[in-house]
Design a protein around this motif. Structure first.
Motif, PDB file in Angstrom:
ATOM      1  N   LYS A 545      22.315  35.821 -20.680  1.00  0.00           N
ATOM      2  CA  LYS A 545      21.403  34.779 -20.200  1.00  0.00           C
ATOM      3  C   LYS A 545      22.177  33.649 -19.524  1.00  0.00           C
ATOM      4  O   LYS A 545      21.741  33.092 -18.513  1.00  0.00           O
ATOM      5  N   VAL A 546      23.340  33.271 -20.087  1.00  0.00           N
ATOM      6  CA  VAL A 546      24.165  32.211 -19.487  1.00  0.00           C
ATOM      7  C   VAL A 546      24.598  32.616 -18.089  1.00  0.00           C
ATOM      8  O   VAL A 546      24.480  31.846 -17.114  1.00  0.00           O
ATOM      9  N   ASN A 549      21.600  32.594 -15.604  1.00  0.00           N
ATOM     10  CA  ASN A 549      21.186  31.242 -15.202  1.00  0.00           C
ATOM     11  C   ASN A 549      22.127  30.656 -14.159  1.00  0.00           C
ATOM     12  O   ASN A 549      21.689  30.112 -13.136  1.00  0.00           O
ATOM     13  N   SER A 632      22.039  27.264 -21.692  1.00  0.00           N
ATOM     14  CA  SER A 632      23.344  27.900 -21.506  1.00  0.00           C
ATOM     15  C   SER A 632      24.447  27.108 -22.210  1.00  0.00           C
ATOM     16  O   SER A 632      25.336  27.682 -22.855  1.00  0.00           O
TER      17      SER A 632
END
Length: 670
Positions: A545-546, A549, A632
């Motif tokens: 996910k980090v 993003n 994040s």
């Protein structure tokens, strides 16, 4: 007068009408009516002005709700309730209680305002409050024999019960609403009653009664040229005919609902929008085994859902800010009241010591004041708790919406990634089929005229095609396995992960998602991955996910650079470092650096310190929530690492190098 007020605030306000209104005109009228109210000398004039003021406040709140301006709607509703339930207003209507019309108007306005506030709660995801205010509005309207608001409340309750799958309760409420003849309340939204009635019957698998209800609602909506009624009932007819396996009717009414929803976009009350209409057509083609068309409408549904979700992000964030301010005001008010109580006790003590003869009277007075203060505190405490509950519910909805938006981005990337090998498989299959036909034609000839050399060449071509089909099939299989690996949620525990593989997967997914929406922009991708990096223990889905993003922000930035005639470029690199710039580091002082650089416009120094704050975003309204970098930052922190950002105005980038570079630093625990 009563009918005029209620019809202005009628239950189902047409969406495109709402969007055309300018809320500033209501503010000017509100200010003007407040001045008239304060300067009026006769009670009858003040009562009439108060009713007009509530008319305008109610219009502003309702329009703001239906256009997604939840913060504006909340403030308008609170102002209306504060005025209408103020002891001074109640006292004023008590003075003119000899006029029954004024008394009925007071309770009708209160019931309608309560119901509409319940609608705002539903639109912002506060389901329990929505049901509470609908029930409260029903009790007021029923007690006052207010047919119009009774029907409003019953219809709203029926829809809430339908949403919760409490079909018996939903059917009971809609039957009670239908028991009132429409001529008693002159209700323009009658098609919505038929829609809810049909939706309940459809859920109960009573298909023929459902069709009758939807047809009645559609015919009434067409007669009144009422877009909301046409959109909802067309959608209901499409679903019902699909269950009955009537392909033509299902498709026809699905298209009709899309035509209506393209204009009005959203129907807040029924949680219906253009994305849901496309999703219905996806369900139609999937039911009738037409996967190509189904996939096309699924993509359209995801695009529209992404647009609607992003717009709602901004509105919900503003609504949350209003709730936070309200909570602080109530908390300060409670402190002030506690200070007042403390002063009262001090005065009481002084009076007891200095004026013993009047102690009895002083105690009685203090006791009365204490009771009033306690009642006020209890009321304020309840309001604080309600505001806190609404805040938590709104936060949960924002986080869920952020997850759904990320899922849409990944889905778009995966779809374009898997399309290439599938196209190869389809093309080679078609060519092989044609070659087989040629072999059959040649085999059908006599031995003397048959060209065995040609047959051998064709068979060799077929063999090569089958090898290519096998190759691209394995390629698609590898992509699907990668998708499954990517979508695996796991247990939330850390696992050994190849950082280079993870970075490559998410770079590809983010790029494919960007290209699906910006086909005209060509981006130069540079990967510089250090092969000496060992596997590292981390939560794969969270670090993914980090990466997603930051990569999405990078592609967005170079898209802006493209508008400035720059060659868009995104560089991703990984390095194994020694030393410990992020703290203690690993047990041997080693750490992994993941760098993502883009040559976009860069980040100004004025906002550099704010980018990791929740809800801070530089994107236009509706295109960003301000949650991505904040989440994040928390994820990397939880892994013992840090995120650094360098821009063209900072010291970290080489001189003359434009753009922005994010560095993710993770300790290597060995």
């Amino acid at each position: 007068m009563k009918q005029r007020i209620l019809m202005v605030l009628f239950f189902f306000l047409i969406q495109d009408y709402c969007l055309g209104q300018n809320l500033r005109q209501w503010d000017r009228r509100i200010d003007s009516l407040q001045i008239q109210y304060e300067n009026a000398s006769l009670d009858s004039v003040r009562v009439q002005t108060a009713i007009k003021l509530m008319d305008v406040l109610g219009n502003k709140a309702w329009i703001a709700t239906n256009t997604g301006q939840f913060a504006v709607a909340y403030e308008a509703f609170r102002k209306a309730f504060d005025f209408w339930e103020n002891p001074e207003t109640i006292k004023l209507f008590g003075k003119v209680k000899h006029d029954k019309e004024y008394e009925k108007s007071y309770w009708s306005v209160l019931a309608n305002l309560t119901f509409n506030y319940g609608h705002l709660m539903g639109a912002t995801g506060n389901i329990e409050e929505r049901l509470y205010y609908y029930q409260k509005a029903y009790q007021i309207a029923k007690e006052q024999e207010d047919v119009m608001n009774t029907v409003f409340s019953l219809t709203g309750l029926a829809f809430v019960y339908l949403t919760n799958n409490e079909l018996d309760s939903a059917q009971m409420k809609i039957e009670e609403a239908r028991s009132y003849p429409p001529e008693l309340y002159n209700f323009e939204g009658y098609p919505e009653i038929k829609y809810i009635d049909g939706a309940i019957k459809l859920r109960l698998k009573l298909y023929e009664p459902a069709l009758n209800a939807f047809w009645d609602g559609l015919e009434d909506a067409i007669e009144k040229d009422y877009p909301v009624g046409k959109a909802t009932n067309n959608l209901g007819l499409s679903e019902t005919y699909r269950y009955l396996n009537n392909m033509d009717s299902s498709y026809f009414f699905a298209r009709q609902s899309i035509n209506e929803l393209r204009r009005i976009r959203e129907i807040q009350m029924f949680e219906i929008d253009i994305a849901l209409a496309y999703q219905n057509l996806y369900g139609h083609f999937r039911h009738f085994n037409q996967p190509d068309s189904a996939f096309r409408y699924l993509e359209l549904a995801q695009v529209e859902r992404s647009v609607l979700t992003k717009r709602k992000f901004a509105n919900m964030a503003a609504f949350q800010q209003v709730l936070l301010i309200r909570e602080r005001e109530l908390a300060n008010l409670e402190k002030e009241n506690l200070a007042i109580q403390s002063r009262y006790r001090t005065y009481l003590f002084v009076f007891v010591l200095t004026v013993f003869l009047f102690i009895g009277g002083i105690l009685i007075r203090a006791n009365r004041q204490k009771q009033k203060a306690n009642l006020l505190l209890a009321s304020q405490k309840e309001e604080i708790q309600s505001a806190l509950h609404q805040l938590k519910s709104t936060q949960a909805q924002l986080i869920q919406s952020e997850k759904m938006a990320s899922l849409g981005e990944l889905t778009a990337g995966i779809a374009h990634e898997i399309q290439n090998p599938l196209n190869f498989v389809n093309n080679f299959s078609e060519v092989s089929a044609e070659l087989v036909e040629e072999v059959e034609e040649e085999r059908a000839k006599s031995r003397e005229t048959r060209d065995e050399t040609l047959v051998s060449e064709i068979l060799e071509d077929i063999k090569q095609n089958l090898e290519k089909i096998n190759h691209h099939g394995k390629r698609a299989d590898a992509i699907v396995k990668g998708m499954l690996e990517h979508s695996r949620t796991g247990s939330g525990e850390k696992e050994l992960t190849d950082i280079n593989t993870l970075v490559g997967e998410y770079l590809n997914l983010a790029y494919q998602s960007f290209k699906s929406k910006n086909k005209e922009i060509e981006i130069e991708l540079i990967s510089d991955l250090d092969p000496s990096i060992p596997k590292i223990e981390l939560i794969r889905a969270d670090i993914g996910k980090v990466l997603l993003n930051i990569l999405n922000n990078a592609f967005y930035a170079v898209g802006a650079g493209h508008a400035l005639s720059l060659q868009p470029m995104v560089t991703v690199s990984t390095r194994l470092r020694e030393g410990s710039p992020i703290g203690a580091g690993g047990s041997n002082g080693k750490w992994i650096q993941i760098s993502i650089y883009d040559n976009g416009p860069g980040i100004p120094d004025a906002i550099k310190d704010k980018i990791f704050q929740p809800f801070f975003t530089t994107k236009p309204t509706g295109q960003g929530t301000g949650l991505g970098l904040s989440l994040s930052y928390d994820i990397v922190k939880a892994h013992g690492g840090s995120i650094k950002v360098l821009s063209n105005e900072n010291e970290g980038l080489p001189e003359g190098k434009a753009g922005t570079e994010f560095s993710i630093e993770l300790p290597l625990l060995i």
